[in-house]
Write a protein that holds these residues in place. Structure first.
Motif, short mmCIF file in Angstrom:
data_model
loop_
_atom_site.label_atom_id
_atom_site.label_comp_id
_atom_site.label_asym_id
_atom_site.label_seq_id
_atom_site.Cartn_x
_atom_site.Cartn_y
_atom_site.Cartn_z
N ARG A 1 100.07 96.65 5.50
CA ARG A 1 99.84 95.75 6.63
C ARG A 1 98.39 95.25 6.66
NH1 ARG A 1 104.07 96.23 10.44
NH2 ARG A 1 105.64 97.68 9.68
N GLY A 2 97.82 95.09 5.47
CA GLY A 2 96.45 94.61 5.38
C GLY A 2 96.38 93.10 5.32
N SER A 3 95.20 92.61 4.92
CA SER A 3 94.98 91.16 4.86
C SER A 3 94.14 90.83 3.64
CB SER A 3 94.26 90.69 6.13
OG SER A 3 92.99 91.34 6.23
N GLN A 4 94.00 89.54 3.39
CA GLN A 4 93.15 89.11 2.29
C GLN A 4 91.71 89.46 2.61
OE1 GLN A 4 93.65 85.01 1.28
NE2 GLN A 4 92.13 85.03 -0.36
N ILE A 5 90.97 89.90 1.62
CA ILE A 5 89.60 90.35 1.85
C ILE A 5 88.59 89.39 1.26
CG2 ILE A 5 90.30 92.76 1.92
CD1 ILE A 5 89.23 93.05 -0.92
N ASP A 6 87.36 89.49 1.72
CA ASP A 6 86.24 88.69 1.22
C ASP A 6 85.44 89.56 0.27
OD1 ASP A 6 84.01 87.17 0.72
OD2 ASP A 6 83.50 86.80 2.82
N LEU A 7 85.52 89.29 -1.01
CA LEU A 7 84.82 90.11 -1.99
C LEU A 7 83.31 90.01 -1.87
CD1 LEU A 7 87.05 89.44 -5.15
CD2 LEU A 7 87.05 91.45 -3.67
N ASN A 8 82.84 89.01 -1.15
CA ASN A 8 81.40 88.85 -0.95
C ASN A 8 80.91 89.51 0.34
OD1 ASN A 8 80.91 87.21 -3.32
ND2 ASN A 8 81.95 85.53 -2.24
N ASP A 9 81.84 90.14 1.06
CA ASP A 9 81.46 90.80 2.31
C ASP A 9 82.32 92.04 2.52
OD1 ASP A 9 80.20 91.24 4.74
OD2 ASP A 9 81.53 89.91 5.87
N LEU A 10 82.32 92.92 1.53
CA LEU A 10 83.17 94.10 1.59
C LEU A 10 82.78 95.06 2.70
CD1 LEU A 10 83.56 94.83 -2.23
CD2 LEU A 10 85.24 93.80 -0.69
N GLY A 11 81.52 95.06 3.09
CA GLY A 11 81.08 95.93 4.16
C GLY A 11 81.16 95.30 5.53
N ARG B 1 89.33 92.38 11.45
CA ARG B 1 88.94 92.58 10.05
C ARG B 1 88.63 94.04 9.76
NH1 ARG B 1 84.52 89.31 7.22
NH2 ARG B 1 85.50 90.43 5.49
N ALA B 2 87.99 94.71 10.70
CA ALA B 2 87.65 96.12 10.50
C ALA B 2 88.90 96.97 10.30
CB ALA B 2 86.84 96.64 11.67
N HIS B 3 89.99 96.53 10.88
CA HIS B 3 91.26 97.23 10.71
C HIS B 3 91.99 96.75 9.46
CE1 HIS B 3 95.64 97.76 11.19
NE2 HIS B 3 95.31 98.92 11.77
N ASP B 4 92.26 95.45 9.41
CA ASP B 4 93.11 94.91 8.35
C ASP B 4 92.49 95.04 6.96
OD1 ASP B 4 94.75 94.25 10.43
OD2 ASP B 4 94.45 92.08 10.29
N ASP B 5 91.19 94.80 6.86
CA ASP B 5 90.55 94.93 5.55
C ASP B 5 90.58 96.36 5.05
OD1 ASP B 5 90.01 92.26 6.03
OD2 ASP B 5 87.95 92.36 5.28
N MET B 6 90.40 97.31 5.98
CA MET B 6 90.43 98.71 5.56
C MET B 6 91.82 99.13 5.10
SD MET B 6 87.33 99.40 5.71
CE MET B 6 86.88 97.64 5.67
N VAL B 7 92.84 98.52 5.68
CA VAL B 7 94.20 98.78 5.21
C VAL B 7 94.34 98.31 3.77
CG1 VAL B 7 96.64 98.21 5.51
CG2 VAL B 7 95.20 98.60 7.52
#
Length: 232
Positions: free
Chosen positions: A138-148, A157-163
């Protein structure tokens, strides 16, 4: 899940709880069955608690170092640490947002550091498993230039990206194992739904399925963990 493990083994288990609340841990451990006098030492009930703040990588490393020194093997790791807040980005002294630190970095610091002990149990052909309880798939597309999430932070984003990070980490683990999979080992990432509130709660009139999954994984989590190798 710890309660289920204690019950299903009739107390013949070594269970270590990690968390922040000693009183809560004591109450949980008090509910576990104890093996009778005369039980062989290797099968006696052994329950303990280690206090750790999972938003601190330093504390996490201290705990994994302690366990690595004191234990000769680990059969199961269950990572379920969470962090709930309505604040924006809240950095720890280590420069990591606390929600991100707890939900992703801490659990995989634990898994990475303690995996060698799980491998030792697997080498003995014992049942082993590593489980992450979060929101698998249940995650989302991530930004490889802003992994943190330093440039564009939000609670979503703090939830979905961590998924997504979690799912990716488990996929990597499974792909590595696929070259020489062990029939006794399972790496599982799961989404258990929302925990069941009192019956007829308004929330469950709209999403009744979540109660079923929450109860199922809570009651049979140990059984799920001990099944054969499961992919995402």
């Amino acid at each position: 899940m710890a309660e289920q493990m204690a019950q299903q083994t009739n107390g013949r288990a070594h269970i270590i709880l990690l968390g922040r609340n000693q009183d809560a841990a004591n109450k949980i451990i008090a509910s576990f069955p104890q093996t009778p006098v005369g039980t062989p030492a290797e099968e006696e009930s052994k329950y303990s608690f280690i206090k750790v703040d999972a938003t601190s990588m330093a504390q996490v490393r201290e705990v994994t170092a302690k366990l690595s020194n004191e234990l000769d093997k680990i059969n199961f790791i269950v990572a379920s640490a969470g962090y709930s807040t309505l604040k924006g980005r809240d950095e720890s002294p280590e420069g990591i947002d606390r929600k991100i630190a707890c939900t992703f970095y801490a659990r995989f610091r634990f898994i990475h550091d303690l995996a060698p002990l799980v491998e030792k149990a697997a080498e003995k052909q014992e049942q082993t498993g590593i489980m992450s309880v979060f929101a698998a798939g249940r995650g989302s597309q991530i930004d490889l230039n802003d992994l943190g999430l330093v440039k564009g932070y939000s609670q979503t984003r703090a939830h979905d990206d961590m998924v997504t990070y979690t799912d990716a980490a488990f996929e990597v683990s499974l792909s590595v194992q696929s070259t020489a999979p062990s029939p006794a080992n399972s790496d599982i990432a799961v989404f258990v739904g929302i925990r069941q509130p009192p019956p007829k709660h308004l929330l469950y009139q709209h999403i009744p399925w979540t109660g079923y999954y929450a109860r199922r994984h809570e009651e049979y989590g140990c059984h799920v963990l001990c099944t054969s190798l499961t992919s995402l």
